[in-house]
Structure formats: C-alpha cells, structure tokens
Write a protein that holds these residues in place. Structure first.
Motif, PDB file in Angstrom:
ATOM      1  N   VAL A   1      -7.466   3.592  -6.698  1.00  0.00           N
ATOM      2  CA  VAL A   1      -8.324   2.615  -6.070  1.00  0.00           C
ATOM      3  C   VAL A   1      -7.604   1.278  -6.109  1.00  0.00           C
ATOM      4  CG1 VAL A   1      -9.660   2.101  -8.166  1.00  0.00           C
ATOM      5  CG2 VAL A   1     -10.671   1.694  -5.910  1.00  0.00           C
ATOM      6  N   ARG A   2      -7.604   0.609  -4.951  1.00  0.00           N
ATOM      7  CA  ARG A   2      -6.964  -0.698  -4.792  1.00  0.00           C
ATOM      8  C   ARG A   2      -7.949  -1.628  -4.153  1.00  0.00           C
ATOM      9  NH1 ARG A   2      -1.292  -1.668  -4.190  1.00  0.00           N
ATOM     10  NH2 ARG A   2      -1.880  -3.032  -2.487  1.00  0.00           N
ATOM     11  N   GLY A   3      -8.029  -2.849  -4.678  1.00  0.00           N
ATOM     12  CA  GLY A   3      -8.905  -3.867  -4.093  1.00  0.00           C
ATOM     13  C   GLY A   3      -8.100  -5.081  -3.718  1.00  0.00           C
ATOM     14  N   ILE A   4      -8.792  -6.104  -3.457  1.00  0.00           N
ATOM     15  CA  ILE A   4      -8.145  -7.354  -3.059  1.00  0.00           C
ATOM     16  C   ILE A   4      -7.676  -8.086  -4.291  1.00  0.00           C
ATOM     17  CG2 ILE A   4      -8.554  -9.616  -2.022  1.00  0.00           C
ATOM     18  CD1 ILE A   4     -10.453  -8.185  -0.090  1.00  0.00           C
TER      19      ILE A   4
ATOM     20  N   VAL B   1      -1.614   1.693 -12.567  1.00  0.00           N
ATOM     21  CA  VAL B   1      -0.325   2.239 -12.155  1.00  0.00           C
ATOM     22  C   VAL B   1       0.547   1.178 -11.504  1.00  0.00           C
ATOM     23  CG1 VAL B   1      -1.175   4.605 -11.892  1.00  0.00           C
ATOM     24  CG2 VAL B   1      -1.233   3.050  -9.931  1.00  0.00           C
ATOM     25  N   GLN B   2       1.843   1.393 -11.638  1.00  0.00           N
ATOM     26  CA  GLN B   2       2.857   0.589 -10.963  1.00  0.00           C
ATOM     27  C   GLN B   2       3.777   1.567 -10.252  1.00  0.00           C
ATOM     28  OE1 GLN B   2       4.763  -1.076 -14.558  1.00  0.00           O
ATOM     29  NE2 GLN B   2       6.649  -0.130 -13.835  1.00  0.00           N
ATOM     30  N   GLY B   3       4.670   1.058  -9.440  1.00  0.00           N
ATOM     31  CA  GLY B   3       5.627   1.913  -8.761  1.00  0.00           C
ATOM     32  C   GLY B   3       6.892   2.107  -9.563  1.00  0.00           C
ATOM     33  N   ASP B   4       7.516   3.285  -9.403  1.00  0.00           N
ATOM     34  CA  ASP B   4       8.833   3.516  -9.996  1.00  0.00           C
ATOM     35  C   ASP B   4       9.900   3.214  -8.938  1.00  0.00           C
ATOM     36  OD1 ASP B   4       9.009   5.798  -8.321  1.00  0.00           O
ATOM     37  OD2 ASP B   4       8.926   7.227  -9.980  1.00  0.00           O
ATOM     38  N   ALA B   5      11.146   3.497  -9.218  1.00  0.00           N
ATOM     39  CA  ALA B   5      12.245   3.188  -8.298  1.00  0.00           C
ATOM     40  C   ALA B   5      12.178   3.978  -6.999  1.00  0.00           C
ATOM     41  CB  ALA B   5      13.586   3.437  -8.987  1.00  0.00           C
ATOM     42  N   ASP B   6      11.387   5.066  -6.967  1.00  0.00           N
ATOM     43  CA  ASP B   6      11.223   5.870  -5.753  1.00  0.00           C
ATOM     44  C   ASP B   6       9.893   5.609  -5.062  1.00  0.00           C
ATOM     45  OD1 ASP B   6      13.712   7.237  -5.962  1.00  0.00           O
ATOM     46  OD2 ASP B   6      12.851   8.536  -7.497  1.00  0.00           O
ATOM     47  N   GLY B   7       9.153   4.591  -5.508  1.00  0.00           N
ATOM     48  CA  GLY B   7       7.877   4.256  -4.899  1.00  0.00           C
ATOM     49  C   GLY B   7       6.725   5.145  -5.339  1.00  0.00           C
ATOM     50  N   ARG B   8       6.927   5.918  -6.405  1.00  0.00           N
ATOM     51  CA  ARG B   8       5.876   6.800  -6.909  1.00  0.00           C
ATOM     52  C   ARG B   8       5.089   6.097  -8.010  1.00  0.00           C
ATOM     53  NH1 ARG B   8       9.304  11.969  -8.409  1.00  0.00           N
ATOM     54  NH2 ARG B   8      10.295  10.316  -9.612  1.00  0.00           N
TER      55      ARG B   8
ATOM     56  N   GLY C   1       5.354  -3.802 -15.197  1.00  0.00           N
ATOM     57  CA  GLY C   1       5.457  -4.206 -13.798  1.00  0.00           C
ATOM     58  C   GLY C   1       4.139  -4.821 -13.354  1.00  0.00           C
ATOM     59  N   VAL C   2       3.902  -4.790 -12.055  1.00  0.00           N
ATOM     60  CA  VAL C   2       2.672  -5.305 -11.463  1.00  0.00           C
ATOM     61  C   VAL C   2       1.759  -4.130 -11.158  1.00  0.00           C
ATOM     62  CG1 VAL C   2       1.727  -6.547  -9.483  1.00  0.00           C
ATOM     63  CG2 VAL C   2       3.897  -7.270 -10.466  1.00  0.00           C
ATOM     64  N   SER C   3       0.485  -4.264 -11.469  1.00  0.00           N
ATOM     65  CA  SER C   3      -0.470  -3.196 -11.193  1.00  0.00           C
ATOM     66  C   SER C   3      -0.665  -3.024  -9.696  1.00  0.00           C
ATOM     67  CB  SER C   3      -1.817  -3.491 -11.849  1.00  0.00           C
ATOM     68  OG  SER C   3      -2.761  -2.494 -11.508  1.00  0.00           O
ATOM     69  N   ASN C   4      -0.640  -1.772  -9.261  1.00  0.00           N
ATOM     70  CA  ASN C   4      -0.911  -1.446  -7.862  1.00  0.00           C
ATOM     71  C   ASN C   4      -2.173  -0.615  -7.721  1.00  0.00           C
ATOM     72  OD1 ASN C   4       1.104  -2.717  -6.214  1.00  0.00           O
ATOM     73  ND2 ASN C   4       2.588  -1.452  -7.279  1.00  0.00           N
ATOM     74  N   GLY C   5      -3.024  -0.608  -8.756  1.00  0.00           N
ATOM     75  CA  GLY C   5      -4.298   0.085  -8.682  1.00  0.00           C
ATOM     76  C   GLY C   5      -4.583   0.879  -9.936  1.00  0.00           C
ATOM     77  N   TYR C   6      -5.668   1.642  -9.866  1.00  0.00           N
ATOM     78  CA  TYR C   6      -6.131   2.469 -10.975  1.00  0.00           C
ATOM     79  C   TYR C   6      -6.209   3.919 -10.526  1.00  0.00           C
ATOM     80  CZ  TYR C   6      -7.583  -1.866 -13.236  1.00  0.00           C
ATOM     81  OH  TYR C   6      -7.592  -3.097 -13.810  1.00  0.00           O
ATOM     82  N   ALA C   7      -5.720   4.829 -11.357  1.00  0.00           N
ATOM     83  CA  ALA C   7      -5.756   6.259 -11.043  1.00  0.00           C
ATOM     84  C   ALA C   7      -7.185   6.781 -11.164  1.00  0.00           C
ATOM     85  CB  ALA C   7      -4.842   7.027 -11.993  1.00  0.00           C
TER      86      ALA C   7
ATOM     87  N   GLY D   1       0.844  -1.194   0.000  1.00  0.00           N
ATOM     88  CA  GLY D   1       0.000   0.000   0.000  1.00  0.00           C
ATOM     89  C   GLY D   1       0.874   1.236   0.000  1.00  0.00           C
ATOM     90  N   THR D   2       0.345   2.356   0.522  1.00  0.00           N
ATOM     91  CA  THR D   2       1.104   3.601   0.602  1.00  0.00           C
ATOM     92  C   THR D   2       1.152   4.095   2.036  1.00  0.00           C
ATOM     93  OG1 THR D   2      -0.800   5.056   0.189  1.00  0.00           O
ATOM     94  CG2 THR D   2       0.410   4.263  -1.745  1.00  0.00           C
ATOM     95  N   ASN D   3       2.194   4.842   2.338  1.00  0.00           N
ATOM     96  CA  ASN D   3       2.403   5.333   3.697  1.00  0.00           C
ATOM     97  C   ASN D   3       1.908   6.773   3.842  1.00  0.00           C
ATOM     98  OD1 ASN D   3       4.631   6.019   1.941  1.00  0.00           O
ATOM     99  ND2 ASN D   3       5.695   6.821   3.731  1.00  0.00           N
ATOM    100  N   PRO D   4       1.014   7.040   4.794  1.00  0.00           N
ATOM    101  CA  PRO D   4       0.562   8.410   5.012  1.00  0.00           C
ATOM    102  C   PRO D   4       1.545   9.250   5.824  1.00  0.00           C
ATOM    103  CG  PRO D   4      -0.661   6.921   6.422  1.00  0.00           C
ATOM    104  CD  PRO D   4       0.233   6.073   5.558  1.00  0.00           C
ATOM    105  N   VAL D   5       2.527   8.610   6.432  1.00  0.00           N
ATOM    106  CA  VAL D   5       3.516   9.306   7.266  1.00  0.00           C
ATOM    107  C   VAL D   5       4.905   8.735   7.012  1.00  0.00           C
ATOM    108  CG1 VAL D   5       1.833   9.799   9.105  1.00  0.00           C
ATOM    109  CG2 VAL D   5       3.206   7.717   9.217  1.00  0.00           C
ATOM    110  N   THR D   6       5.924   9.441   7.468  1.00  0.00           N
ATOM    111  CA  THR D   6       7.297   8.937   7.402  1.00  0.00           C
ATOM    112  C   THR D   6       7.579   8.091   8.650  1.00  0.00           C
ATOM    113  OG1 THR D   6       8.171  10.904   8.493  1.00  0.00           O
ATOM    114  CG2 THR D   6       8.083  10.938   6.079  1.00  0.00           C
ATOM    115  N   ALA D   7       8.672   7.337   8.618  1.00  0.00           N
ATOM    116  CA  ALA D   7       9.021   6.492   9.760  1.00  0.00           C
ATOM    117  C   ALA D   7      10.524   6.263   9.785  1.00  0.00           C
ATOM    118  CB  ALA D   7       8.300   5.151   9.687  1.00  0.00           C
ATOM    119  N   ALA D   8      11.073   6.161  10.979  1.00  0.00           N
ATOM    120  CA  ALA D   8      12.476   5.796  11.157  1.00  0.00           C
ATOM    121  C   ALA D   8      12.611   4.285  11.035  1.00  0.00           C
ATOM    122  CB  ALA D   8      12.961   6.252  12.527  1.00  0.00           C
ATOM    123  N   ALA D   9      13.788   3.810  10.725  1.00  0.00           N
ATOM    124  CA  ALA D   9      14.038   2.370  10.645  1.00  0.00           C
ATOM    125  C   ALA D   9      13.647   1.718  11.966  1.00  0.00           C
ATOM    126  CB  ALA D   9      15.501   2.095  10.342  1.00  0.00           C
ATOM    127  N   GLY D  10      12.899   0.634  11.899  1.00  0.00           N
ATOM    128  CA  GLY D  10      12.470  -0.093  13.080  1.00  0.00           C
ATOM    129  C   GLY D  10      11.200   0.442  13.720  1.00  0.00           C
TER     130      GLY D  10
END
Length: 113
Positions: free
Chosen positions: A110-113, A76-83, A90-96, A42-51
C-alpha cells in the motif's frame, strides 16, 4: 499462495529512459528502474523499450516483486533490481500487505501520498 490482489488508485505515464525488461519493479521519477534505497514513483505493470511510454502504478494497493523474504506489515524499500525488500536505511516505498517467503514472489503493497 493465492494470486495477490491489487487496486491502483493512480496510474501515471512516464517515458522509459532505458529498456525496462522486468514487470512489477520500482520505477524512479526519471523513468529508470529505481536505485537501491531511493524513492520510487511506483511500479510498472508492463515492460517497455527505451523511449516508450510506460504506465506506472503510483498510489493505492500495487504489486511489486520481492527481492527477499518480507513480513506482512513491514515497510519496504527497493533493492538494486527495483524489487521490494524490508526497509533498512533507504526510503520507504510502502507497506507490505502480504508476506513474501522468498525473492521472486509478487506482493501487494500500500502506497499513499
């Protein structure tokens, strides 16, 4: 452009494997930014430190940063920066659900199961 709306239906908690310094990027099942073209948790709504525990919006209408122009309705799929970029082997990660005119824009997908 108006502020994109989102409605996550499932938010999971993962442990960040490395520092995640950018919000709204595709995150892999391993807690890292997802590799280019790989299936994302999925996608991250916030940043996080390692661990650190980090929420990941997995299903529903979620936001992701575009890595290039993306047409509304495109898979859409992800690029090397996760965008999000238009699916190109690649593999589809949803529809814009909205178009992105250029990299750096937040778009709902939109992402489903």
């Amino acid at each position: 452009m108006s502020k994109p709306t989102f409605h996550p239906l499932l938010t999971l908690t993962v442990i960040a494997a490395a520092a995640i310094t950018k919000e709204r990027r595709f995150i892999g099942f391993d807690g890292n930014t997802a590799a280019a073209g790989a299936k994302a948790l999925g996608t991250n709504p916030v940043t996080a430190a390692a661990g650190e525990a980090m929420p990941v919006d997995s299903h529903g209408v979620i936001l992701v940063e575009a890595g290039a122009a993306v047409a509304r309705g495109a898979q859409v799929q992800g690029d090397a920066d996760g965008r999000a970029i238009t699916l190109a082997g690649g593999v589809s990660n949803g529809y814009a659900l909205a178009a992105a005119a250029a990299a750096g824009e937040l778009i709902p997908i939109v992402r489903g199961i």
